[in-house]
Design an enzyme around this catalytic site. Sequence first.
Site, mmCIF file in Angstrom:
data_model
loop_
_atom_site.group_PDB
_atom_site.id
_atom_site.type_symbol
_atom_site.label_atom_id
_atom_site.label_comp_id
_atom_site.label_asym_id
_atom_site.label_seq_id
_atom_site.Cartn_x
_atom_site.Cartn_y
_atom_site.Cartn_z
ATOM 1 N N ARG A 1 0.769 -0.595 -0.084
ATOM 2 C CA ARG A 1 -0.195 0.056 0.236
ATOM 3 C C ARG A 1 0.676 1.364 -0.060
ATOM 4 N NH1 ARG A 1 -3.220 -3.067 -0.970
ATOM 5 N NH2 ARG A 1 -5.935 -3.086 -0.627
ATOM 6 N N SER B 1 -10.431 -0.017 3.238
ATOM 7 C CA SER B 1 -10.398 0.502 4.413
ATOM 8 C C SER B 1 -9.890 1.416 4.763
ATOM 9 C CB SER B 1 -9.083 -0.931 4.261
ATOM 10 O OG SER B 1 -9.106 -2.062 3.845
ATOM 11 N N GLU C 1 -4.523 5.069 6.116
ATOM 12 C CA GLU C 1 -5.051 4.399 4.545
ATOM 13 C C GLU C 1 -5.057 5.539 3.606
ATOM 14 O OE1 GLU C 1 -7.018 2.190 1.522
ATOM 15 O OE2 GLU C 1 -5.503 0.768 1.804
HETATM 16 N N1 EPU Z 1 -12.630 -9.513 9.724
HETATM 17 C C1 EPU Z 1 -12.687 -8.944 10.799
HETATM 18 N N2 EPU Z 1 -13.852 -8.553 11.220
HETATM 19 C C2 EPU Z 1 -14.530 -7.836 10.057
HETATM 20 C C3 EPU Z 1 -13.786 -7.834 8.415
HETATM 21 C C4 EPU Z 1 -12.749 -8.062 8.262
HETATM 22 O O1 EPU Z 1 -12.693 -10.167 12.135
HETATM 23 O O2 EPU Z 1 -14.984 -7.239 9.935
HETATM 24 C C5 EPU Z 1 -11.130 -10.072 9.816
HETATM 25 C C6 EPU Z 1 -11.588 -11.434 8.384
HETATM 26 O O3 EPU Z 1 -12.070 -12.291 9.210
HETATM 27 C C7 EPU Z 1 -9.905 -11.955 8.285
HETATM 28 C C8 EPU Z 1 -9.830 -10.689 8.012
HETATM 29 O O4 EPU Z 1 -10.024 -9.573 9.484
HETATM 30 O O5 EPU Z 1 -9.324 -12.660 8.744
HETATM 31 C C9 EPU Z 1 -8.969 -10.048 6.757
HETATM 32 O O6 EPU Z 1 -10.038 -9.399 6.269
HETATM 33 P P1 EPU Z 1 -10.287 -9.369 4.457
HETATM 34 O O7 EPU Z 1 -10.342 -10.856 3.885
HETATM 35 O O8 EPU Z 1 -11.870 -8.534 4.030
HETATM 36 O O9 EPU Z 1 -9.098 -8.495 4.403
HETATM 37 P P2 EPU Z 1 -8.376 -7.651 4.842
HETATM 38 O O10 EPU Z 1 -7.200 -7.426 5.150
HETATM 39 O O11 EPU Z 1 -9.680 -6.282 5.774
HETATM 40 C C10 EPU Z 1 -7.382 -6.185 3.092
HETATM 41 C C11 EPU Z 1 -7.183 -4.724 1.575
HETATM 42 C C12 EPU Z 1 -8.584 -4.864 1.168
HETATM 43 C C13 EPU Z 1 -8.982 -5.195 0.037
HETATM 44 C C14 EPU Z 1 -8.478 -6.527 0.873
HETATM 45 C C15 EPU Z 1 -9.267 -8.409 -0.035
HETATM 46 C C16 EPU Z 1 -6.164 -3.544 3.173
HETATM 47 C C17 EPU Z 1 -5.789 -2.122 4.079
HETATM 48 N N3 EPU Z 1 -7.013 -3.550 2.692
HETATM 49 O O12 EPU Z 1 -8.357 -6.402 3.852
HETATM 50 O O13 EPU Z 1 -8.608 -3.167 0.700
HETATM 51 O O14 EPU Z 1 -9.657 -5.705 -0.386
HETATM 52 O O15 EPU Z 1 -7.363 -7.584 2.015
HETATM 53 O O16 EPU Z 1 -7.537 -8.445 -0.764
HETATM 54 O O17 EPU Z 1 -4.993 -4.151 3.087
HETATM 55 C C18 EPU Z 1 -8.611 -1.009 0.552
HETATM 56 O O18 EPU Z 1 -7.374 -1.258 0.589
HETATM 57 O O19 EPU Z 1 -8.931 -0.268 0.651
HETATM 58 C C19 EPU Z 1 -9.424 -2.418 0.102
HETATM 59 C C20 EPU Z 1 -10.366 -2.773 0.335
#
Ligand code: EPU
Length: 377
Positions: free
Chosen positions: A188, A265, A369
């Site tokens: 990022r 995010s 972010e």
């Molecule tokens: N989780 C929770 N509670 C929630 C949401 C998620 O506990 O309300 C847990 C999930 O269970 C999972 C973990 O958090 O174990 C990761 O969640 P998720 O797969 O949704 O991915 P993320 O790390 O929150 C990242 C990117 C997103 C991208 C997704 C999918 C970052 C900061 N965010 O989200 O990117 O779409 O992976 O690859 O790296 C963005 O950058 O704006 C963005 C949306």
Amino acid sequence: MPDTVPSANVRTTRVVSSDQLRDLLAETGATVRDSVRLSELTTLRVGGPALLAECASTDSLVATVKTLDAADIPVLLVAGGSNLLIDDAGFDGVVVRIATTGIDLAADGVLAEAGAPWDTVVADTVAAGLGGLECLSGIPGSAGATPVQNVGAYGVEVASLLRRVHLLDRKTGEVRWVEPAELGFGYRTSVLKHSDDGVILAVDFALDPTGRSAPLRYGELAKALDAADGETRPVDQVRTEVLRLRAGKGMVLNPTDHDTWSAGSFFTNPVVPAERLPEVMAAITAHVGDAKVPTYPAPDGTKLSAGWLIERAGFAKGFPGEPAPARLSTKHTLALTNRGAATAADIVALARTVRAGVAERFGVTLEPEPVTVGITL
Ligand code: EPU
């Protein structure tokens, strides 16, 4: 026009009137609009008023930025507005809106002007049977913004597919093509983030003409497609599945769904260095007991999931509930959302509360972010 000559490297804040701006930009092809609410140009739908210069061609964009720089007028570049948190006071200088839209498909890639809506670029490549960008489906914002913070989702980052970036160097006034190696990409981030020196004019991606997706690496997506780690699938299948997964998390824009009035995010996933990890894990166990903590290997430590930490720190989906104007998304704790009447101040207050709570419970400081304008968390 400003009536003093700027000294080198000193940017003084001066406000021009819309008439002065129209005169100044007369030769640039930009359209000047007065008192535009920046909340109308951002997906978080907050941000005060500003003078706007809209540029519908790359030549106009270059000429406009160069003219404003020469006149020492502060510039804020806005395209898709999906990664911006702008203060309620607005912006004192001139907002340059990148309104280019060109998308040029080739047999082995795509060249997109900076203002082209990102998801249109992805959809066009998928429809043409070009593989590579399908995991990045449904992401709001513009094509030119994607290298700035090395947009990524479902195991793919734009840096891995970029062939070159067309850039205006504001220090020299030069327009040139830049190789990815020069852009310092990381999770990022890139050298373009938190710097105003470069304006992206166009992006060129190298794609796979076989119609197969990038190797599937992200557990949730691979599972949904019944694929083993590293397998590929037809691009359109992957796009459809990614759109479904993202929509389920409120990460696909929908004007009628306040869960999507966000900047995606709001925090990056924190990378904890090896020496601090035991302490953080101990704090997590102390607060939530023996939980399966999602961790991902990162070059400089272990990446934790910000959304997971937020939720376990006691901020449930939808926090703090009605009638607060700014709340966590009811679908994903990592999205701070505007429920319709939120101000930037409301979003900032929520961000501070969440950040302080996570820091207090787990000793991890989350970093925002989105790019903030006139705001420090
Ligand atoms: N989780 C929770 N509670 C929630 C949401 C998620 O506990 O309300 C847990 C999930 O269970 C999972 C973990 O958090 O174990 C990761 O969640 P998720 O797969 O949704 O991915 P993320 O790390 O929150 C990242 C990117 C997103 C991208 C997704 C999918 C970052 C900061 N965010 O989200 O990117 O779409 O992976 O690859 O790296 C963005 O950058 O704006 C963005 C949306």
